[in-house]
Design a protein around this motif. Structure first.
Motif, short mmCIF file in Angstrom:
data_model
loop_
_atom_site.label_atom_id
_atom_site.label_comp_id
_atom_site.label_asym_id
_atom_site.label_seq_id
_atom_site.Cartn_x
_atom_site.Cartn_y
_atom_site.Cartn_z
N SER A 193 0.83 -1.21 0.00
CA SER A 193 0.00 0.00 0.00
C SER A 193 0.87 1.26 0.00
O SER A 193 2.00 1.26 0.46
CB SER A 193 -0.94 0.02 1.20
OG SER A 193 -0.22 0.18 2.41
N GLN A 194 0.30 2.30 -0.52
CA GLN A 194 0.99 3.59 -0.58
C GLN A 194 0.71 4.38 0.69
O GLN A 194 -0.43 4.45 1.16
CB GLN A 194 0.52 4.39 -1.79
CG GLN A 194 1.27 5.69 -1.97
CD GLN A 194 0.89 6.40 -3.26
OE1 GLN A 194 -0.06 6.02 -3.94
NE2 GLN A 194 1.63 7.43 -3.59
N LEU A 195 1.76 4.97 1.25
CA LEU A 195 1.59 5.85 2.39
C LEU A 195 0.97 7.16 1.92
O LEU A 195 1.17 7.57 0.77
CB LEU A 195 2.95 6.16 3.03
CG LEU A 195 3.28 5.44 4.33
CD1 LEU A 195 3.21 3.94 4.17
CD2 LEU A 195 4.61 5.88 4.85
N PRO A 196 0.25 7.83 2.80
CA PRO A 196 -0.23 9.17 2.45
C PRO A 196 0.96 10.08 2.16
O PRO A 196 2.09 9.80 2.56
CB PRO A 196 -0.96 9.62 3.71
CG PRO A 196 -1.32 8.35 4.43
CD PRO A 196 -0.21 7.39 4.11
N SER A 197 0.70 11.18 1.50
CA SER A 197 1.77 12.13 1.17
C SER A 197 2.41 12.68 2.44
O SER A 197 1.83 12.64 3.53
CB SER A 197 1.21 13.29 0.35
OG SER A 197 0.40 14.12 1.17
N GLY A 198 3.61 13.20 2.28
CA GLY A 198 4.31 13.81 3.40
C GLY A 198 3.51 14.93 4.03
O GLY A 198 3.50 15.08 5.25
N ARG A 199 2.83 15.70 3.23
CA ARG A 199 2.01 16.80 3.75
C ARG A 199 0.87 16.27 4.61
O ARG A 199 0.59 16.79 5.69
CB ARG A 199 1.44 17.64 2.60
CG ARG A 199 0.59 18.78 3.08
CD ARG A 199 0.13 19.66 1.95
NE ARG A 199 1.31 20.30 1.40
CZ ARG A 199 1.37 20.90 0.23
NH1 ARG A 199 0.30 20.95 -0.53
NH2 ARG A 199 2.47 21.48 -0.18
N VAL A 200 0.21 15.21 4.14
CA VAL A 200 -0.90 14.62 4.90
C VAL A 200 -0.38 14.05 6.22
O VAL A 200 -0.98 14.27 7.28
CB VAL A 200 -1.63 13.55 4.06
CG1 VAL A 200 -2.60 12.74 4.91
CG2 VAL A 200 -2.35 14.19 2.88
N LEU A 201 0.73 13.32 6.17
CA LEU A 201 1.29 12.76 7.40
C LEU A 201 1.76 13.85 8.35
O LEU A 201 1.56 13.75 9.57
CB LEU A 201 2.45 11.81 7.07
CG LEU A 201 2.05 10.48 6.44
CD1 LEU A 201 3.30 9.71 6.00
CD2 LEU A 201 1.20 9.64 7.38
N ALA A 202 2.36 14.90 7.82
CA ALA A 202 2.81 16.02 8.66
C ALA A 202 1.62 16.65 9.38
O ALA A 202 1.69 16.96 10.58
CB ALA A 202 3.54 17.06 7.82
N ASP A 203 0.51 16.82 8.67
CA ASP A 203 -0.69 17.38 9.30
C ASP A 203 -1.25 16.41 10.34
O ASP A 203 -1.66 16.83 11.43
CB ASP A 203 -1.76 17.68 8.24
CG ASP A 203 -1.43 18.90 7.39
OD1 ASP A 203 -0.53 19.68 7.75
OD2 ASP A 203 -2.08 19.05 6.34
N GLU A 204 -1.28 15.13 10.01
CA GLU A 204 -1.82 14.12 10.92
C GLU A 204 -1.04 14.07 12.23
O GLU A 204 -1.62 13.96 13.31
CB GLU A 204 -1.79 12.75 10.24
CG GLU A 204 -2.31 11.62 11.09
CD GLU A 204 -2.24 10.27 10.39
OE1 GLU A 204 -2.14 9.26 11.10
OE2 GLU A 204 -2.30 10.22 9.14
N TYR A 205 0.29 14.13 12.14
CA TYR A 205 1.14 14.02 13.33
C TYR A 205 1.53 15.38 13.92
O TYR A 205 2.20 15.42 14.95
CB TYR A 205 2.40 13.21 13.00
CG TYR A 205 2.11 11.74 12.83
CD1 TYR A 205 1.94 10.92 13.93
CD2 TYR A 205 2.01 11.17 11.56
CE1 TYR A 205 1.67 9.57 13.79
CE2 TYR A 205 1.73 9.82 11.40
CZ TYR A 205 1.57 9.03 12.53
OH TYR A 205 1.30 7.69 12.38
N ASP A 206 1.13 16.46 13.27
CA ASP A 206 1.46 17.81 13.73
C ASP A 206 2.97 18.00 13.85
O ASP A 206 3.49 18.47 14.87
CB ASP A 206 0.77 18.12 15.06
CG ASP A 206 0.83 19.61 15.40
OD1 ASP A 206 0.90 20.43 14.46
OD2 ASP A 206 0.82 19.95 16.60
N VAL A 207 3.68 17.59 12.79
CA VAL A 207 5.13 17.77 12.70
C VAL A 207 5.44 18.38 11.33
O VAL A 207 4.57 18.47 10.47
CB VAL A 207 5.89 16.43 12.87
CG1 VAL A 207 5.67 15.85 14.26
CG2 VAL A 207 5.51 15.42 11.80
#
Length: 75
Positions: A27-41
């Motif tokens: 599976s593909q991971l979400p984009s870096g932007r989406v993960l950054a928003d999700e983890y607040d980093v």
């Protein structure tokens, strides 16, 4: 306001999501932007985490397509 995770916590959570099937092999991971928003980093923190997991052969990058969970790695 929640405290952003440390790098170790971020790596542990991503590995947990891979192991529990949230991100199954191939599976593909979400984009870096989406993960950054999700983890607040920052996106650079996500990039470092992804690079770490790529070195461990947990993730693979496919140029022009994204980052995917490795298919044949035994966890």
């Amino acid at each position: 306001m929640p405290i952003p995770p440390t790098m170790d916590e971020l790596l542990d959570d991503l590995l947990k999501k891979i192991k529990d099937g949230t991100y199954p092999p191939g599976s593909q991971l979400p984009s870096g932007r989406v993960l950054a928003d999700e983890y607040d980093v920052s996106q650079s923190t996500i990039s470092r985490a992804v690079a770490t997991l790529r070195k461990q052969d947990v993730l693979v990058g496919r140029p022009g397509r994204g980052v995917f969970v490795a298919e044949s790695r035994k966890r």
